[in-house]
Design a protein around this motif. Structure first.
Motif, PDB file in Angstrom:
ATOM      1  N   ALA A  31     -26.899   2.759  86.440  1.00  0.00           N
ATOM      2  CA  ALA A  31     -28.224   2.590  86.295  1.00  0.00           C
ATOM      3  C   ALA A  31     -29.023   3.094  84.679  1.00  0.00           C
ATOM      4  O   ALA A  31     -29.630   2.293  84.492  1.00  0.00           O
ATOM      5  N   GLU A  32     -28.253   3.519  84.255  1.00  0.00           N
ATOM      6  CA  GLU A  32     -28.618   4.151  82.895  1.00  0.00           C
ATOM      7  C   GLU A  32     -28.693   2.509  82.099  1.00  0.00           C
ATOM      8  O   GLU A  32     -28.687   2.844  80.643  1.00  0.00           O
ATOM      9  N   ASP A  33     -27.453   2.360  81.983  1.00  0.00           N
ATOM     10  CA  ASP A  33     -27.405   0.910  81.476  1.00  0.00           C
ATOM     11  C   ASP A  33     -28.066   0.409  81.476  1.00  0.00           C
ATOM     12  O   ASP A  33     -27.937  -0.975  80.167  1.00  0.00           O
ATOM     13  N   CYS A  34     -28.693   0.445  82.485  1.00  0.00           N
ATOM     14  CA  CYS A  34     -29.363  -1.071  82.596  1.00  0.00           C
ATOM     15  C   CYS A  34     -30.826  -0.677  82.618  1.00  0.00           C
ATOM     16  O   CYS A  34     -32.214  -1.512  83.083  1.00  0.00           O
ATOM     17  N   GLY A  35     -30.823   0.253  82.326  1.00  0.00           N
ATOM     18  CA  GLY A  35     -32.486   0.391  81.550  1.00  0.00           C
ATOM     19  C   GLY A  35     -33.163   1.375  83.418  1.00  0.00           C
ATOM     20  O   GLY A  35     -34.400   1.715  82.833  1.00  0.00           O
TER      21      GLY A  35
END
Length: 374
Positions: free
Chosen positions: A290-294
Motif C-alpha cells: 500500500a505504501e509503495d503504491c501510494g
C-alpha cells in the motif's frame, strides 16, 4: 530455536457491553466473549497470540480455530525454525490452502503472532526493534458508537468523550435509520471530531452511493467496506462516483488482493487488520505494498483482547498510521489474563516497549478461564 509445542486455550472473557455489525452480534452484554489464545514454545522461550472468532464477520468459529490449529497448523510447523516466518506461511498454505480467502486466516494469525512474540522475547526487544521499523510511539483510537436510538447514540458519544476520545466510528448497514444515526453522532461529537463509518459489506452500489452523498455533508472521513468483499466491479464503479474515500477491509484478505484493486484503480484506502490477513507476516507485506503504491492506510482490529491489541499497535506504529484506528477491544471486553500490558489514556494507546508484544500473560489465569468448546 525449533518450534517444539503449540497449545490452544479457548478462554471466556467478561463482556462489558453489546456490539453488533451488519452480519449480527459481535459481543453480548452478560454473555462471555470467546477468544482463542495460542502459546508457542521453542527451547525455553515462548510467545502468545490470539484469534477472535466472530461468525457474524467471517466463517471461523471458536471450534474451527481450535481444531485447525491443533490438527493442521501445529503439525505442519512443529520442528521448524521459529525464525522462519516465511517458511511457516508457506507451510500454512500447504496445510490449509487458499480459496477466495487465504484459508483460515484467524487461526493462522494467532500462531503467526505468537511466533513474533516468541522471537521478540528471545531477543529481548519489542517487535518494532526486531523489524527495524517503528515510526510512532502512540496510536489514536476511535470510539465505536453503539446504539440506534437518539438517546443511545447521545449516551455512547458522551461516554467516549468523557474518556478522552475525539474520534468516532459508526457501524452502518444495519437498517433504514443509518443516516440518522450518523447525523446524531456528528451532532453530539462536534464538528472537530474525526468520523468514519463501516458498512461491513451491507450495501449495494446504488444504496451505498445514496448513503455516501448524505455522509459527505456530515464531514465523514471514510466509507469502509460498503459492498460485498468480492464485488470488485461494484467497488470500482462506486469509487469512480463516491464523494468520500472508499476504504477496503474484508476485500483485502491477502496482499495479492490489494494488488488487484490497485491495478484496477478501485481503492482509495487500505485497512490494515492483523487477523483478517493471517497475521503480522502477511500484514506487513500488505502495508508495504500500500505504501509503495501510494494507497492510504488506516487501521482496524476484531474486538481483540490485549494480545491482539498489542500486535495491531506494533504494526500500525511500524507504518506510521496517523489516523485514528478501530481497536475497540477495551471498549467491549476485558483481558483478565494480562498483567503488564498496553497503556490507554484519553483515547490514545502507547505502543508497548516490552519484549515481543509487550504483554505479560498470566498462564494460570488463562487456564482458569479456558473452556472446552469441543
Amino acid at each position: 530455536m525449533k518450534i517444539e509445542r503449540i497449545e490452544t486455550f479457548c478462554v471466556a472473557l467478561p463482556t462489558r457491553r453489546s456490539f453488533g455489525v451488519s452480519g449480527g452480534a459481535v459481543a453480548v452484554a452478560g454473555r462471555p466473549s470467546l477468544r482463542v489464545l495460542v502459546k508457542v514454545s521453542a527451547e525455553g522461550a515462548h510467545g502468545w497470540g490470539e484469534a477472535t472468532p466472530i461468525p457474524a464477520w467471517t466463517y471461523e468459529t471458536a471450534e474451527s480455530i481450535v481444531t485447525t490449529i491443533d490438527r493442521y497448523l501445529a503439525p505442519a510447523i512443529t520442528g521448524r525454525p521459529a525464525w522462519d516466518l516465511d517458511g511457516v506461511t508457506a507451510a500454512f498454505d500447504r496445510a490449509v490452502n487458499r480459496g477466495f480467502s487465504i484459508g483460515a486466516p484467524l487461526a493462522k494469525s494467532a500462531v503467526d503472532v505468537a511466533l513474533h512474540d516468541l522471537l521478540g522475547r528471545a531477543a529481548g526487544v519489542p517487535l518494532g526493534v526486531m523489524w527495524g521499523q517503528r515510526r510512532r510511539e502512540t496510536i489514536d483510537l476511535g470510539w465505536i458508537v453503539s446504539g440506534r436510538s437518539p438517546q443511545e447514540v447521545a449516551d455512547s458519544v458522551a461516554e467516549g468523550r468523557d474518556l478522552g476520545y475525539r474520534a468516532f466510528k459508526v457501524k452502518v448497514g444495519l437498517g433504514p435509520e443509518d443516516a440518522e444515526v450518523v447525523e446524531a453522532v456528528r451532532l453530539h461529537a462536534g464538528d472537530d471530531a474525526a468520523l468514519w463509518v463501516d458498512a461491513n459489506q451491507g450495501y449495494t452500489v446504488r444504496s451505498a452511493l445514496a448513503m455516501a452523498r448524505r455522509l459527505e455533508d456530515l464531514g465523514v472521513d471514510a466509507f469502509e467496506q460498503p459492498l460485498p468483499a468480492n464485488d470488485i466491479a461494484g467497488l470500482r464503479r462506486l469509487r469512480d462516483t463516491c464523494p468520500i474515500p472508499v476504504a477496503l477491509d474484508e476485500s483485502l484478505r491477502h496482499p495479492s488482493d490489494l494488488a488487484t484493486f490497485v491495478r484496477l484503480d478501485a481503492v482509495d484506502v487500505a485497512i490494515a487488520k492483523v487477523q483478517r490477513t493471517g497475521g503480522l507476516t502477511l500484514s506487513r507485506r500488505l502495508c508495504s505494498l500500500a505504501e509503495d503504491c501510494g494507497v492510504a492506510l488506516m487501521g482496524s482490529g476484531l474486538t481483540d483482547s490485549d494480545l491482539g491489541l498489542a500486535a495491531s499497535l506494533h504494526l500500525f506504529a511500524a507504518y506510521g498510521v496517523d489516523t485514528p484506528v478501530d481497536l475497540n477491544g477495551r471498549q467491549f471486553i476485558e483481558s483478565p489474563y494480562a498483567g503488564a500490558t498496553v497503556e490507554v489514556s484519553d483515547g490514545t494507546a502507547r505502543v508497548p516497549d516490552g519484549p515481543g508484544l509487550g504483554v505479560e500473560v498470566d498462564e494460570r489465569t488463562v487456564r482458569e478461564l479456558a473452556v472446552n468448546v469441543l
